[in-house]
Design a protein around this motif. Structure first.
Motif, mmCIF file in Angstrom:
data_model
loop_
_atom_site.group_PDB
_atom_site.id
_atom_site.type_symbol
_atom_site.label_atom_id
_atom_site.label_comp_id
_atom_site.label_asym_id
_atom_site.label_seq_id
_atom_site.Cartn_x
_atom_site.Cartn_y
_atom_site.Cartn_z
ATOM 1 N N ALA A 57 5.128 -35.276 39.910
ATOM 2 C CA ALA A 57 6.050 -34.529 39.237
ATOM 3 C C ALA A 57 5.764 -34.423 37.559
ATOM 4 C CB ALA A 57 7.487 -34.788 39.528
ATOM 5 N N ARG A 58 5.545 -35.705 37.019
ATOM 6 C CA ARG A 58 5.100 -35.475 35.653
ATOM 7 C C ARG A 58 3.721 -34.746 35.459
ATOM 8 N NH1 ARG A 58 8.379 -37.350 31.542
ATOM 9 N NH2 ARG A 58 6.542 -37.750 30.491
ATOM 10 N N GLU A 59 2.849 -34.726 36.322
ATOM 11 C CA GLU A 59 1.599 -34.091 36.030
ATOM 12 C C GLU A 59 1.781 -32.601 36.278
ATOM 13 O OE1 GLU A 59 -2.707 -33.585 37.964
ATOM 14 O OE2 GLU A 59 -1.758 -35.461 38.448
ATOM 15 N N ARG A 60 2.503 -32.117 37.180
ATOM 16 C CA ARG A 60 3.091 -30.818 37.109
ATOM 17 C C ARG A 60 3.821 -30.508 36.144
ATOM 18 N NH1 ARG A 60 6.721 -30.002 42.042
ATOM 19 N NH2 ARG A 60 7.437 -28.013 40.784
ATOM 20 N N GLN A 61 4.597 -31.199 35.419
ATOM 21 C CA GLN A 61 5.402 -30.845 34.283
ATOM 22 C C GLN A 61 4.309 -30.651 33.001
ATOM 23 O OE1 GLN A 61 7.994 -33.837 32.424
ATOM 24 N NE2 GLN A 61 9.500 -32.399 32.032
ATOM 25 N N GLY A 62 3.604 -31.584 32.984
ATOM 26 C CA GLY A 62 2.431 -31.606 31.764
ATOM 27 C C GLY A 62 1.792 -30.254 31.822
ATOM 28 N N MET A 63 1.435 -30.075 33.193
ATOM 29 C CA MET A 63 0.589 -28.800 33.281
ATOM 30 C C MET A 63 1.426 -27.624 32.909
ATOM 31 S SD MET A 63 -1.939 -29.821 36.365
ATOM 32 C CE MET A 63 -1.483 -28.553 37.330
ATOM 33 N N LEU A 64 2.755 -27.263 33.508
ATOM 34 C CA LEU A 64 3.676 -26.323 33.010
ATOM 35 C C LEU A 64 3.938 -26.099 31.904
ATOM 36 C CD1 LEU A 64 5.647 -24.367 35.013
ATOM 37 C CD2 LEU A 64 7.079 -26.140 33.890
ATOM 38 N N GLU A 65 4.176 -27.208 30.905
ATOM 39 C CA GLU A 65 4.369 -26.989 29.870
ATOM 40 C C GLU A 65 3.228 -26.716 28.592
ATOM 41 O OE1 GLU A 65 7.482 -27.090 28.515
ATOM 42 O OE2 GLU A 65 8.447 -27.502 30.312
ATOM 43 N N ALA A 66 1.964 -27.240 29.132
ATOM 44 C CA ALA A 66 0.803 -26.800 28.501
ATOM 45 C C ALA A 66 0.661 -25.305 28.708
ATOM 46 C CB ALA A 66 -0.441 -27.566 29.001
ATOM 47 N N ARG A 67 0.886 -24.777 29.596
ATOM 48 C CA ARG A 67 0.649 -23.235 30.162
ATOM 49 C C ARG A 67 1.610 -22.556 29.299
ATOM 50 N NH1 ARG A 67 -2.869 -19.490 30.536
ATOM 51 N NH2 ARG A 67 -2.049 -17.472 31.921
ATOM 52 N N ILE A 68 2.987 -22.948 29.285
ATOM 53 C CA ILE A 68 3.879 -22.222 28.661
ATOM 54 C C ILE A 68 3.674 -22.265 27.069
ATOM 55 C CG2 ILE A 68 6.404 -22.524 27.765
ATOM 56 C CD1 ILE A 68 6.899 -23.293 30.536
ATOM 57 N N THR A 69 3.231 -23.513 26.635
ATOM 58 C CA THR A 69 2.900 -23.480 25.063
ATOM 59 C C THR A 69 1.545 -22.511 24.722
ATOM 60 O OG1 THR A 69 3.648 -25.782 24.982
ATOM 61 C CG2 THR A 69 2.011 -25.096 23.305
ATOM 62 N N TYR A 70 0.666 -22.419 25.646
ATOM 63 C CA TYR A 70 -0.491 -21.537 25.417
ATOM 64 C C TYR A 70 0.085 -20.216 25.582
ATOM 65 C CZ TYR A 70 -5.039 -19.233 26.473
ATOM 66 O OH TYR A 70 -5.879 -18.310 26.371
ATOM 67 N N ILE A 71 0.776 -19.709 26.479
ATOM 68 C CA ILE A 71 1.074 -18.281 26.445
ATOM 69 C C ILE A 71 1.904 -17.922 25.186
ATOM 70 C CG2 ILE A 71 2.578 -16.616 27.568
ATOM 71 C CD1 ILE A 71 1.672 -17.781 30.156
ATOM 72 N N ASN A 72 2.877 -19.119 24.997
ATOM 73 C CA ASN A 72 3.701 -18.778 23.575
ATOM 74 C C ASN A 72 3.077 -18.600 22.289
ATOM 75 O OD1 ASN A 72 6.459 -18.464 24.625
ATOM 76 N ND2 ASN A 72 6.602 -20.542 24.731
ATOM 77 N N SER A 73 1.838 -19.425 22.295
ATOM 78 C CA SER A 73 1.064 -19.402 21.218
ATOM 79 C C SER A 73 0.426 -18.103 20.964
ATOM 80 C CB SER A 73 -0.021 -20.482 21.102
ATOM 81 O OG SER A 73 -1.018 -20.293 21.985
ATOM 82 N N ARG A 74 0.175 -17.392 22.220
ATOM 83 C CA ARG A 74 -0.846 -16.092 22.240
ATOM 84 C C ARG A 74 0.152 -15.021 21.894
ATOM 85 N NH1 ARG A 74 -6.006 -16.754 23.342
ATOM 86 N NH2 ARG A 74 -6.475 -14.680 24.101
ATOM 87 N N MET A 75 1.390 -14.985 22.383
ATOM 88 C CA MET A 75 2.143 -13.872 22.231
ATOM 89 C C MET A 75 2.077 -12.887 21.014
ATOM 90 S SD MET A 75 3.581 -13.173 25.381
ATOM 91 C CE MET A 75 4.708 -12.544 25.704
ATOM 92 N N PRO A 76 2.248 -13.951 19.903
ATOM 93 C CA PRO A 76 2.374 -13.143 18.496
ATOM 94 C C PRO A 76 1.038 -12.336 18.230
ATOM 95 C CG PRO A 76 3.128 -15.548 18.569
ATOM 96 C CD PRO A 76 2.560 -15.203 19.579
ATOM 97 N N LEU A 77 -0.064 -12.931 18.797
ATOM 98 C CA LEU A 77 -1.498 -12.487 18.507
ATOM 99 C C LEU A 77 -1.699 -11.011 19.091
ATOM 100 C CD1 LEU A 77 -3.072 -15.942 18.317
ATOM 101 C CD2 LEU A 77 -2.031 -14.566 16.385
ATOM 102 N N PHE A 78 -0.890 -10.933 20.217
ATOM 103 C CA PHE A 78 -1.498 -9.862 21.172
ATOM 104 C C PHE A 78 -1.223 -8.556 20.490
ATOM 105 C CE2 PHE A 78 -0.257 -12.236 25.072
ATOM 106 C CZ PHE A 78 -1.678 -12.722 25.228
#
Length: 164
Positions: A50-71
């Motif tokens: 569950a912790r690993e799933r959480q880490g992967m989920l949060e990493a993907r959310i952070t990645y997408i959030n960081s790209r959104m303003p650059l699109f």
């Protein structure tokens, strides 16, 4: 970082993915809570998973959030011209083997080689950008330099590319 080109459809797809990822948060938090209640965390595989799933989920959310303003969101249905640019479908011929290939130039978050699209930031995409029919494009590939000739350039729009 520079702006990142993306189709309207690709942008909507990424927004939807972000919403779905955020909707998964409560279930993962609940799974972590339940696994914690089982006791000893040092040998608790459910907790670790569950912790690993959480880490992967949060990493993907952070990645997408960081790209959104650059699109830089572009409407494929409004693009056209005689040069290979974002949204163009380009047919090329290998000048040595006479093999032809066809690619649609899209952004890195849109591109899907399996469906015939490549990123404008890939080596092939960079070599094609700005070229016209009859121009030569040189790509430095692992097998060496490959020379291509631009055979045709079309703008099919979103419907012609089956992007949804």
């Amino acid at each position: 970082m520079d702006r990142i080109p993306i189709s309207k459809q690709g942008f909507e797809k990424i927004k939807k993915e972000l919403e779905e990822l955020k909707a998964q948060r409560p279930a993962i938090i609940q799974a972590i809570k339940e696994a914690r209640e089982e006791g000893d965390l040092s040998e608790n595989a459910g907790y670790d998973a569950a912790r690993e799933r959480q880490g992967m989920l949060e990493a993907r959310i952070t990645y997408i959030n960081s790209r959104m303003p650059l699109f830089d969101v572009l409407d494929l249905d409004t693009l056209g011209g005689s040069r290979a640019i974002f949204g163009a479908t380009v047919e090329i011929e290998d000048m040595d083997t006479e093999e032809t290939k066809r690619f649609t130039l899209l952004g890195p978050d849109d591109a899907d080689h399996k469906s015939g699209s490549i990123s404008v930031l890939s080596p092939m995409g960079r070599a094609l950008m700005g070229k016209e029919v009859g121009d030569e494009a040189i790509v430095d590939a692992p097998r060496g330099r490959i020379e291509y000739e631009i055979v045709s350039i079309q703008f099919l729009g979103a419907a012609g590319l089956n992007i949804r």
